[in-house]
Design a protein around this motif. Sequence first.
Motif, PDB file in Angstrom:
ATOM      1  N   TYR A 146      -8.307 -11.075   8.728  1.00  0.00           N
ATOM      2  CA  TYR A 146      -8.234 -12.050   9.820  1.00  0.00           C
ATOM      3  C   TYR A 146      -9.179 -13.225   9.583  1.00  0.00           C
ATOM      4  N   SER A 147     -10.360 -12.935   9.051  1.00  0.00           N
ATOM      5  CA  SER A 147     -11.379 -13.954   8.782  1.00  0.00           C
ATOM      6  C   SER A 147     -11.777 -13.890   7.306  1.00  0.00           C
ATOM      7  N   PRO A 148     -10.927 -14.431   6.419  1.00  0.00           N
ATOM      8  CA  PRO A 148     -11.170 -14.276   4.988  1.00  0.00           C
ATOM      9  C   PRO A 148     -12.037 -15.368   4.360  1.00  0.00           C
ATOM     10  N   PHE A 149     -12.526 -16.317   5.169  1.00  0.00           N
ATOM     11  CA  PHE A 149     -13.254 -17.465   4.627  1.00  0.00           C
ATOM     12  C   PHE A 149     -14.746 -17.473   4.964  1.00  0.00           C
ATOM     13  N   THR A 150     -15.079 -17.151   6.199  1.00  0.00           N
ATOM     14  CA  THR A 150     -16.423 -17.467   6.691  1.00  0.00           C
ATOM     15  C   THR A 150     -17.522 -16.684   5.992  1.00  0.00           C
ATOM     16  N   ALA A 151     -17.319 -15.384   5.757  1.00  0.00           N
ATOM     17  CA  ALA A 151     -18.376 -14.560   5.175  1.00  0.00           C
ATOM     18  C   ALA A 151     -18.741 -15.000   3.764  1.00  0.00           C
ATOM     19  N   SER A 152     -17.823 -15.678   3.075  1.00  0.00           N
ATOM     20  CA  SER A 152     -18.114 -16.143   1.720  1.00  0.00           C
ATOM     21  C   SER A 152     -19.369 -17.000   1.693  1.00  0.00           C
ATOM     22  N   PHE A 153     -19.556 -17.801   2.737  1.00  0.00           N
ATOM     23  CA  PHE A 153     -20.657 -18.759   2.712  1.00  0.00           C
ATOM     24  C   PHE A 153     -21.913 -18.223   3.387  1.00  0.00           C
ATOM     25  N   ASN A 154     -21.799 -17.054   4.015  1.00  0.00           N
ATOM     26  CA  ASN A 154     -22.999 -16.281   4.332  1.00  0.00           C
ATOM     27  C   ASN A 154     -23.538 -15.650   3.055  1.00  0.00           C
ATOM     28  N   ALA A 155     -22.614 -15.194   2.210  1.00  0.00           N
ATOM     29  CA  ALA A 155     -23.022 -14.582   0.948  1.00  0.00           C
ATOM     30  C   ALA A 155     -23.678 -15.606   0.022  1.00  0.00           C
ATOM     31  N   THR A 156     -23.113 -16.807  -0.071  1.00  0.00           N
ATOM     32  CA  THR A 156     -23.654 -17.822  -0.965  1.00  0.00           C
ATOM     33  C   THR A 156     -24.832 -18.566  -0.356  1.00  0.00           C
ATOM     34  N   GLY A 157     -24.950 -18.541   0.974  1.00  0.00           N
ATOM     35  CA  GLY A 157     -26.000 -19.284   1.653  1.00  0.00           C
ATOM     36  C   GLY A 157     -25.697 -20.748   1.854  1.00  0.00           C
ATOM     37  N   GLN A 158     -24.496 -21.193   1.508  1.00  0.00           N
ATOM     38  CA  GLN A 158     -24.143 -22.603   1.617  1.00  0.00           C
ATOM     39  C   GLN A 158     -23.915 -23.014   3.073  1.00  0.00           C
ATOM     40  N   PRO A 159     -24.117 -24.296   3.396  1.00  0.00           N
ATOM     41  CA  PRO A 159     -23.791 -24.760   4.747  1.00  0.00           C
ATOM     42  C   PRO A 159     -22.282 -24.786   4.931  1.00  0.00           C
ATOM     43  N   ALA A 160     -21.834 -24.460   6.139  1.00  0.00           N
ATOM     44  CA  ALA A 160     -20.407 -24.429   6.442  1.00  0.00           C
ATOM     45  C   ALA A 160     -20.212 -24.674   7.925  1.00  0.00           C
ATOM     46  N   ALA A 161     -19.053 -25.214   8.288  1.00  0.00           N
ATOM     47  CA  ALA A 161     -18.812 -25.568   9.687  1.00  0.00           C
ATOM     48  C   ALA A 161     -17.352 -25.345  10.052  1.00  0.00           C
ATOM     49  N   SER A 162     -17.124 -24.999  11.317  1.00  0.00           N
ATOM     50  CA  SER A 162     -15.778 -24.976  11.884  1.00  0.00           C
ATOM     51  C   SER A 162     -15.643 -26.174  12.815  1.00  0.00           C
ATOM     52  N   VAL A 163     -14.594 -26.959  12.583  1.00  0.00           N
ATOM     53  CA  VAL A 163     -14.382 -28.196  13.322  1.00  0.00           C
ATOM     54  C   VAL A 163     -13.067 -28.084  14.092  1.00  0.00           C
ATOM     55  N   PRO A 164     -13.058 -28.361  15.407  1.00  0.00           N
ATOM     56  CA  PRO A 164     -11.856 -28.156  16.235  1.00  0.00           C
ATOM     57  C   PRO A 164     -10.890 -29.340  16.166  1.00  0.00           C
ATOM     58  N   LEU A 165     -10.019 -29.329  15.175  1.00  0.00           N
ATOM     59  CA  LEU A 165      -9.097 -30.445  14.985  1.00  0.00           C
ATOM     60  C   LEU A 165      -7.654 -30.117  15.331  1.00  0.00           C
ATOM     61  N   HIS A 166      -7.338 -28.855  15.604  1.00  0.00           N
ATOM     62  CA  HIS A 166      -5.923 -28.492  15.765  1.00  0.00           C
ATOM     63  C   HIS A 166      -5.753 -27.533  16.946  1.00  0.00           C
ATOM     64  N   TRP A 167      -4.634 -27.705  17.661  1.00  0.00           N
ATOM     65  CA  TRP A 167      -4.212 -26.767  18.703  1.00  0.00           C
ATOM     66  C   TRP A 167      -2.753 -26.403  18.442  1.00  0.00           C
ATOM     67  N   THR A 168      -2.388 -25.153  18.671  1.00  0.00           N
ATOM     68  CA  THR A 168      -1.011 -24.720  18.468  1.00  0.00           C
ATOM     69  C   THR A 168      -0.116 -25.266  19.581  1.00  0.00           C
ATOM     70  N   ALA A 169       1.187 -25.102  19.410  1.00  0.00           N
ATOM     71  CA  ALA A 169       2.133 -25.565  20.426  1.00  0.00           C
ATOM     72  C   ALA A 169       1.912 -24.859  21.755  1.00  0.00           C
ATOM     73  N   SER A 170       1.383 -23.641  21.706  1.00  0.00           N
ATOM     74  CA  SER A 170       1.113 -22.896  22.942  1.00  0.00           C
ATOM     75  C   SER A 170      -0.283 -23.169  23.491  1.00  0.00           C
ATOM     76  N   GLY A 171      -1.034 -24.052  22.831  1.00  0.00           N
ATOM     77  CA  GLY A 171      -2.318 -24.468  23.377  1.00  0.00           C
ATOM     78  C   GLY A 171      -3.518 -23.689  22.901  1.00  0.00           C
ATOM     79  N   LEU A 172      -3.404 -22.942  21.804  1.00  0.00           N
ATOM     80  CA  LEU A 172      -4.543 -22.196  21.275  1.00  0.00           C
ATOM     81  C   LEU A 172      -5.280 -23.029  20.233  1.00  0.00           C
ATOM     82  N   PRO A 173      -6.607 -23.060  20.279  1.00  0.00           N
ATOM     83  CA  PRO A 173      -7.364 -23.821  19.283  1.00  0.00           C
ATOM     84  C   PRO A 173      -7.353 -23.144  17.919  1.00  0.00           C
ATOM     85  N   VAL A 174      -7.324 -23.960  16.880  1.00  0.00           N
ATOM     86  CA  VAL A 174      -7.387 -23.495  15.493  1.00  0.00           C
ATOM     87  C   VAL A 174      -8.374 -24.390  14.755  1.00  0.00           C
TER      88      VAL A 174
END
Length: 494
Positions: free
Chosen positions: A418-446
Motif C-alpha cells: 500500500y505504501s511502497p515509496f515512503t519508507a525508502s527515504f527513512n532508510a536512506t535518510g533523504q528529505p522527502a515530502a508529500s504534496v497535495p496536488l490531486h483529488w479523485t473523482a469521488s473527492g479523495l486526496p492523493v
Amino acid sequence: MPCFEEYESFDAIGLADLIAKREISASDALDAALARAHALNPELNALTMLREDAARQAAEGRLPDGPLSGVPFLLKDLGAEAIDFPANNGSNLLRDTRYSQNATLIDRLFASGVNTFGRTTAPEGGVGCATEAAVYGGPTRNPWDLERTPGGSSGGSGAAVAAGIVPAAHGSDGGGSVRIPASSCGLFGFKPTRARLPDGPFSGEGWAGMAIEGFLTRSVRDTALLLDICEGADLGAPYWAPPLHASFTAAADATGKPLRIAVCETTLTGDPIHADCRTAVQDAAKLLESMGHAVTPACPQAADTVGMMTAWTDIVASGTALWVRKALAKRNRDLRPDDIENVVRSACAHAATISGDAYLEAVEKIHAYGRQMAAFFQDYDVLLTATLAEPPALVGRFSHDRESYLDYRLGPDGVFAYSPFTASFNATGQPAASVPLHWTASGLPVGIHLAGRFGEDETLMTLCAELERAQPWFAKRPPVRFRQDNSGNSGEPQ
C-alpha cells in the motif's frame, strides 16, 4: 459564545499575525479550536489527553512571545515527551505515561508560543499506516470520507488538521508516518534529512536512524517555520545533519533553479499502482515540466528495495520488543492479554528470532540501500512518485488485529504494498515530502511524493513551495468540517 468564524481561513502563521496585531486574542483562537474539537472529534476520534483548562489559562497571558504565540496546537500521542502532557503512546500498556522532563523538540516548540491543548491519536508502536488503536476505543476516521483511514502513524494529527481543528500539528515519521497522513488527508508533509531535528534526551535515534519528527500542515510556509523552530541537533546527539545554507523559511520564499527530476509511475520495483495515483504522478510531471524543470522517466530499480523493506521490518520489530520489555520492567509485571494488540505481540515474537548479528546485518542492509539510492541521485536532483500506491484505504483494512506482523508489513495486502515509496527515504535518510496536488473523482486526496538528495532539504522545500504557488490547495476543504449557525453557536459537523 460566538466563535472566530474565519479561523480556518488562516494558517498558523496567519493566526499568529492576527494575534500579534491584536485583531484577535489567543483566547479567541483557542475557543475556535476547542469548538471544532468538541463538534468534530465524536466522528473523527482524532484527539486524546485534552488539557483545556491549562490551555485557557495559557491563552490569558502565560504563553512565550514567539513566532507562533497563541496558535492552537496538538502533539502526537507517540513520543513527544512533555511534562504537562501524559501520553498513551497508542497502547494500553503505556496508558497515561508521565514524563519527568520535556524532549528537546518539545521545549523548542513550546518556546515558539504555540498553545498546546491535547494530543492526537496514533497506532500502537507507530508500526501501522492506519490509526485504529484499541486504547482510543475505536478507529480514527478521515474527514474527507469517514469510511476511510486518515493514515498513520500520525493519523490523528492528519485528521485534526484536515478538519480544521488546528492549522498545524506535530507528527513523526519512521516509515512514512507524516507523509502517509498528508497524502490521505490532503495536507503537506515534509520529512527532513536524518538528524535534522532532535531526538533527545530520551533517545539517540529511532529505529536505527530511520525515524524523525515532523509536522502536518495546510501550508508549506507553516511546515517551513516549524522546522526552523525545531531544527538543530540536541546536546550529545550521536550525529548531525549537514547544516542548512539559510533556513527552511527562506527556502520556501525563494525562486529555485531548474532541476533534473526523475519520474516513476510504478512502484520502485516496477509494479503498477492505482490509476488515480498514476494520474496524480503524470499530472505533477506535466506541471513540473511547465515550470521549467527537466522531467525524465526513471526508477531506481537497481536499489534493493525489497531487501530494504525486509531489513526495515526486522529493525522495527526489534524496536517494538524493546519498548514492550522496558514498559513491563517499569511496571514490574508480566504481559497481560489486553496490554498489546496482535500486530505488536507478533512483532515481539518475530524480534525474538533475530540475533544480535542478524540485527546488525539488517542495519547494514539499510546503509547499503542508502548508498544505492545515492548513486541514482547522482543523475537527478529529485525523484517524483506517488505517495501511496492507492487512494486512502477503508477503515479496518490495516487494523492491528492481524495475527502476523510479517504479513501485516510484507504480505501481498500489507503495508508495504500500500505504501511502497515512503519508507525508502527513512532508510536512506533523504528529505522527502508529500504534496497535495490531486483529488479523485469521488473527492479523495492523493498526494505526490518528492524525494531530494541527502542534506538538500532547502532545494526540496523551494520546489514544494513553487508547486503550492503554481497549483494552490489551501482552499480545498473536506466535507466533514465545522459549521456555525447564524446565532454564533457551535454547529454540527457536516
